[in-house]
Write a protein that holds these residues in place. Structure first.
Motif, PDB file in Angstrom:
ATOM      1  N   VAL A   1      10.241  -5.437   2.612  1.00 35.47           N
ATOM      2  CA  VAL A   1      10.634  -5.233   4.006  1.00 35.47           C
ATOM      3  C   VAL A   1      12.054  -4.677   3.997  1.00 35.47           C
ATOM      4  O   VAL A   1      13.013  -5.391   3.724  1.00 35.47           O
ATOM      5  CB  VAL A   1      10.573  -6.551   4.801  1.00 35.47           C
ATOM      6  N   GLN A   2      12.171  -3.391   4.291  1.00 32.03           N
ATOM      7  CA  GLN A   2      13.471  -2.726   4.238  1.00 32.03           C
ATOM      8  C   GLN A   2      14.037  -2.562   5.645  1.00 32.03           C
ATOM      9  O   GLN A   2      13.472  -1.852   6.473  1.00 32.03           O
ATOM     10  CB  GLN A   2      13.350  -1.355   3.567  1.00 32.03           C
ATOM     11  N   ILE A   3      15.135  -3.235   5.905  1.00 28.80           N
ATOM     12  CA  ILE A   3      15.777  -3.167   7.221  1.00 28.80           C
ATOM     13  C   ILE A   3      16.643  -1.917   7.278  1.00 28.80           C
ATOM     14  O   ILE A   3      17.630  -1.798   6.544  1.00 28.80           O
ATOM     15  CB  ILE A   3      16.605  -4.430   7.495  1.00 28.80           C
ATOM     16  N   VAL A   4      16.264  -0.988   8.137  1.00 31.71           N
ATOM     17  CA  VAL A   4      16.955   0.302   8.206  1.00 31.71           C
ATOM     18  C   VAL A   4      17.675   0.508   9.528  1.00 31.71           C
ATOM     19  O   VAL A   4      18.398   1.500   9.696  1.00 31.71           O
ATOM     20  CB  VAL A   4      15.965   1.455   7.972  1.00 31.71           C
ATOM     21  N   ALA A   5      17.483  -0.417  10.488  1.00 29.83           N
ATOM     22  CA  ALA A   5      18.118  -0.269  11.804  1.00 29.83           C
ATOM     23  C   ALA A   5      18.348  -1.647  12.406  1.00 29.83           C
ATOM     24  O   ALA A   5      17.658  -2.609  12.066  1.00 29.83           O
ATOM     25  CB  ALA A   5      17.260   0.583  12.730  1.00 29.83           C
ATOM     26  N   PHE A   6      19.305  -1.728  13.307  1.00 31.50           N
ATOM     27  CA  PHE A   6      19.633  -3.013  13.916  1.00 31.50           C
ATOM     28  C   PHE A   6      20.187  -2.809  15.308  1.00 31.50           C
ATOM     29  O   PHE A   6      20.652  -1.721  15.666  1.00 31.50           O
ATOM     30  CB  PHE A   6      20.621  -3.797  13.049  1.00 31.50           C
ATOM     31  N   SER A   7      20.132  -3.903  16.095  1.00 31.11           N
ATOM     32  CA  SER A   7      20.639  -3.862  17.467  1.00 31.11           C
ATOM     33  C   SER A   7      21.229  -5.217  17.826  1.00 31.11           C
ATOM     34  O   SER A   7      20.631  -6.256  17.539  1.00 31.11           O
ATOM     35  CB  SER A   7      19.505  -3.516  18.442  1.00 31.11           C
ATOM     36  N   ASP A   8      22.392  -5.203  18.428  1.00 35.51           N
ATOM     37  CA  ASP A   8      23.007  -6.412  18.981  1.00 35.51           C
ATOM     38  C   ASP A   8      24.036  -5.974  20.007  1.00 35.51           C
ATOM     39  O   ASP A   8      24.755  -4.990  19.798  1.00 35.51           O
ATOM     40  CB  ASP A   8      23.675  -7.247  17.882  1.00 35.51           C
ATOM     41  N   ILE A   9      24.093  -6.686  21.122  1.00 30.21           N
ATOM     42  CA  ILE A   9      25.008  -6.276  22.188  1.00 30.21           C
ATOM     43  C   ILE A   9      26.448  -6.705  21.914  1.00 30.21           C
ATOM     44  O   ILE A   9      27.380  -6.155  22.496  1.00 30.21           O
ATOM     45  CB  ILE A   9      24.550  -6.819  23.555  1.00 30.21           C
TER      46      ILE A   9
ATOM     47  N   GLU B   1      10.624   6.044  12.885  1.00 28.50           N
ATOM     48  CA  GLU B   1      10.687   5.556  11.506  1.00 28.50           C
ATOM     49  C   GLU B   1      10.376   4.066  11.424  1.00 28.50           C
ATOM     50  O   GLU B   1       9.900   3.566  10.395  1.00 28.50           O
ATOM     51  CB  GLU B   1      12.079   5.826  10.911  1.00 28.50           C
ATOM     52  N   ILE B   2      10.639   3.338  12.514  1.00 29.58           N
ATOM     53  CA  ILE B   2      10.495   1.884  12.514  1.00 29.58           C
ATOM     54  C   ILE B   2       9.026   1.494  12.612  1.00 29.58           C
ATOM     55  O   ILE B   2       8.333   1.840  13.568  1.00 29.58           O
ATOM     56  CB  ILE B   2      11.287   1.251  13.678  1.00 29.58           C
ATOM     57  N   GLU B   3       8.548   0.756  11.606  1.00 27.58           N
ATOM     58  CA  GLU B   3       7.167   0.283  11.595  1.00 27.58           C
ATOM     59  C   GLU B   3       7.042  -1.154  12.086  1.00 27.58           C
ATOM     60  O   GLU B   3       6.001  -1.556  12.607  1.00 27.58           O
ATOM     61  CB  GLU B   3       6.602   0.352  10.177  1.00 27.58           C
TER      62      GLU B   3
ATOM     63  N   SER C   1       0.801  -1.216   0.000  1.00 28.88           N
ATOM     64  CA  SER C   1       0.000   0.000   0.000  1.00 28.88           C
ATOM     65  C   SER C   1       0.837   1.271   0.000  1.00 28.88           C
ATOM     66  O   SER C   1       0.416   2.286  -0.537  1.00 28.88           O
ATOM     67  CB  SER C   1      -0.943   0.005   1.204  1.00 28.88           C
ATOM     68  N   HIS C   2       2.025   1.268   0.605  1.00 26.26           N
ATOM     69  CA  HIS C   2       2.784   2.524   0.667  1.00 26.26           C
ATOM     70  C   HIS C   2       4.295   2.317   0.605  1.00 26.26           C
ATOM     71  O   HIS C   2       5.046   3.164   1.048  1.00 26.26           O
ATOM     72  CB  HIS C   2       2.409   3.299   1.935  1.00 26.26           C
ATOM     73  N   GLY C   3       4.731   1.255   0.006  1.00 24.04           N
ATOM     74  CA  GLY C   3       6.164   1.042  -0.144  1.00 24.04           C
ATOM     75  C   GLY C   3       6.719   0.127   0.920  1.00 24.04           C
ATOM     76  O   GLY C   3       5.977  -0.369   1.780  1.00 24.04           O
ATOM     77  N   PRO C   4       8.036  -0.136   0.892  1.00 26.40           N
ATOM     78  CA  PRO C   4       8.641  -1.078   1.834  1.00 26.40           C
ATOM     79  C   PRO C   4       8.366  -0.711   3.288  1.00 26.40           C
ATOM     80  O   PRO C   4       8.369   0.458   3.653  1.00 26.40           O
ATOM     81  CB  PRO C   4      10.136  -0.974   1.515  1.00 26.40           C
ATOM     82  N   VAL C   5       8.134  -1.733   4.092  1.00 24.96           N
ATOM     83  CA  VAL C   5       7.930  -1.527   5.523  1.00 24.96           C
ATOM     84  C   VAL C   5       9.284  -1.270   6.173  1.00 24.96           C
ATOM     85  O   VAL C   5      10.198  -2.091   6.075  1.00 24.96           O
ATOM     86  CB  VAL C   5       7.263  -2.761   6.159  1.00 24.96           C
ATOM     87  N   LYS C   6       9.418  -0.129   6.819  1.00 27.88           N
ATOM     88  CA  LYS C   6      10.669   0.221   7.497  1.00 27.88           C
ATOM     89  C   LYS C   6      10.798  -0.651   8.745  1.00 27.88           C
ATOM     90  O   LYS C   6       9.971  -0.582   9.657  1.00 27.88           O
ATOM     91  CB  LYS C   6      10.675   1.699   7.884  1.00 27.88           C
ATOM     92  N   THR C   7      11.855  -1.443   8.777  1.00 26.08           N
ATOM     93  CA  THR C   7      11.972  -2.502   9.775  1.00 26.08           C
ATOM     94  C   THR C   7      13.298  -2.422  10.508  1.00 26.08           C
ATOM     95  O   THR C   7      14.325  -2.075   9.924  1.00 26.08           O
ATOM     96  CB  THR C   7      11.838  -3.876   9.084  1.00 26.08           C
ATOM     97  N   GLY C   8      13.268  -2.758  11.788  1.00 28.12           N
ATOM     98  CA  GLY C   8      14.487  -2.910  12.570  1.00 28.12           C
ATOM     99  C   GLY C   8      14.642  -4.357  12.985  1.00 28.12           C
ATOM    100  O   GLY C   8      13.641  -5.048  13.215  1.00 28.12           O
ATOM    101  N   ILE C   9      15.859  -4.823  13.082  1.00 27.49           N
ATOM    102  CA  ILE C   9      16.101  -6.194  13.515  1.00 27.49           C
ATOM    103  C   ILE C   9      16.888  -6.185  14.810  1.00 27.49           C
ATOM    104  O   ILE C   9      17.874  -5.447  14.957  1.00 27.49           O
ATOM    105  CB  ILE C   9      16.825  -7.025  12.425  1.00 27.49           C
TER     106      ILE C   9
END
Length: 304
Positions: free
Chosen positions: A61-69, A104-106, A34-42
């Motif tokens: 599904v566009q991964i734009v952010a990430f987190s890992d310790i 930004e993260i959906e 409906s509105h382009g890639p889903v802005k996603t964080g992993i």
């Protein structure tokens, strides 16, 4: 069910690619249309997290952010995101809560150790994010129920990564059963055979393919303090599946696949399948540090 060539390649390793061709099971794809890639964080860019990154189609599904310790996993995760074409400059968050607070993260993909699936998913759902979490869903029923209720309350998608829902062999069996080709089914025998090595120190060392990664891995071994994150030492962090505090052993790590398939085949789409009796046996996996000894269990219908 007539499968295309692309669909026949679908399995856990590329389930998100299947979102484009299997819309009923896609957590995020409908939004992307409906509105382009889903802005996603992993959250979690270890071995499984990087597999998800590599098999996620950025058109949907566009991964734009990430987190890992872990410092080495964070660097490897960034490289995987960039090389897959998601974005040239993904945002890194050392604290996963900061990722969840990003407007930004959906949607959020969770590939952390099992004991964190529930708490991380709950925090994401509270903030109105769509959630895909690796199996198993959570460590206990209370967390699972809370996840479901929050998804309903906030009108967001919640999906659990059970791989066999995307396996053409299981779809063929499902079709045969539903068409009555198997007759009345009175008994199910399901097994899962595995003899691979779950020593993730060996895997971590394999990925130190250049000087920067080797330096990060060495510093992680000698300087990283895992105690603020709930681990007594780096051994518990790296090989979390060995310990009952962080995992639930073979019953949960592998048997959950077959339980999910049983509910799918024999449930009615609303209620789970409830057998009259269920028997399970389990050995002691070679690296399980503090799990109970091998055991057999027999359940009756009212033992829930």
């Amino acid at each position: 069910m007539n499968l295309t060539t692309e669909q026949k390649e679908v399995g856990r390793r590329n389930f998100l690619k299947a979102a484009a061709v299997l819309p009923p099971v896609a957590a995020f794809a409908a939004t992307s249309w409906s509105h382009g890639p889903v802005k996603t964080g992993i959250i979690g860019t270890g071995v499984e997290g990087r597999i998800l990154i590599s098999q996620t189609d950025p058109k949907y599904v566009q991964i734009v952010a990430f987190s890992d310790i872990r410092w080495d996993n964070a660097e490897l995760g960034k490289r995987a995101i960039v090389s897959r074409g998601h974005t040239a400059d993904p945002k890194y968050h050392g604290n996963y809560i900061d990722l969840l607070e990003d407007p930004e993260i959906e949607a959020v993909m969770i590939a952390s150790p099992l004991w964190q699936h529930g708490p991380m998913a709950i925090e994401a759902l509270k903030r109105g994010k769509h959630v895909f979490t690796e199996k198993t869903m959570a460590m206990n029923m209370e967390e699972c129920q809370q996840m479901v209720e929050l998804a309903k309350q906030n009108g967001v998608h919640l999906q659990v990564g059970h791989q066999r829902f995307y396996n053409p062999l299981y779809w063929d069996a499902f079709r045969m059963y539903k068409e009555g080709l198997l007759g009345n089914v009175y008994n199910i025998r399901a097994g899962w055979h595995r003899n691979s090595d779950w020593d993730y120190w060996k895997l971590a060392k394999m990925f130190t393919t250049n000087a920067k990664l080797e330096d990060l891995f060495n510093r992680f071994q000698t300087q990283f303090d895992p105690k603020p994150f709930g681990y007594n030492d780096n051994q518990e962090l790296v090989n979390w599946r060995w310990y009952s505090k962080f995992s639930r052993g073979m019953w949960t790590e592998l048997c959950s696949h077959q339980l999910a398939i049983t509910n799918w085949f024999f449930g009615d789409g609303v209620n789970d399948a409830v057998p009259k009796f269920a028997m399970a046996t389990c050995g002691h996996y070679k690296v399980e540090a503090d799990f109970p000894p091998p055991q057999s269990r027999l359940y009756a219908k009212d033992d829930r």
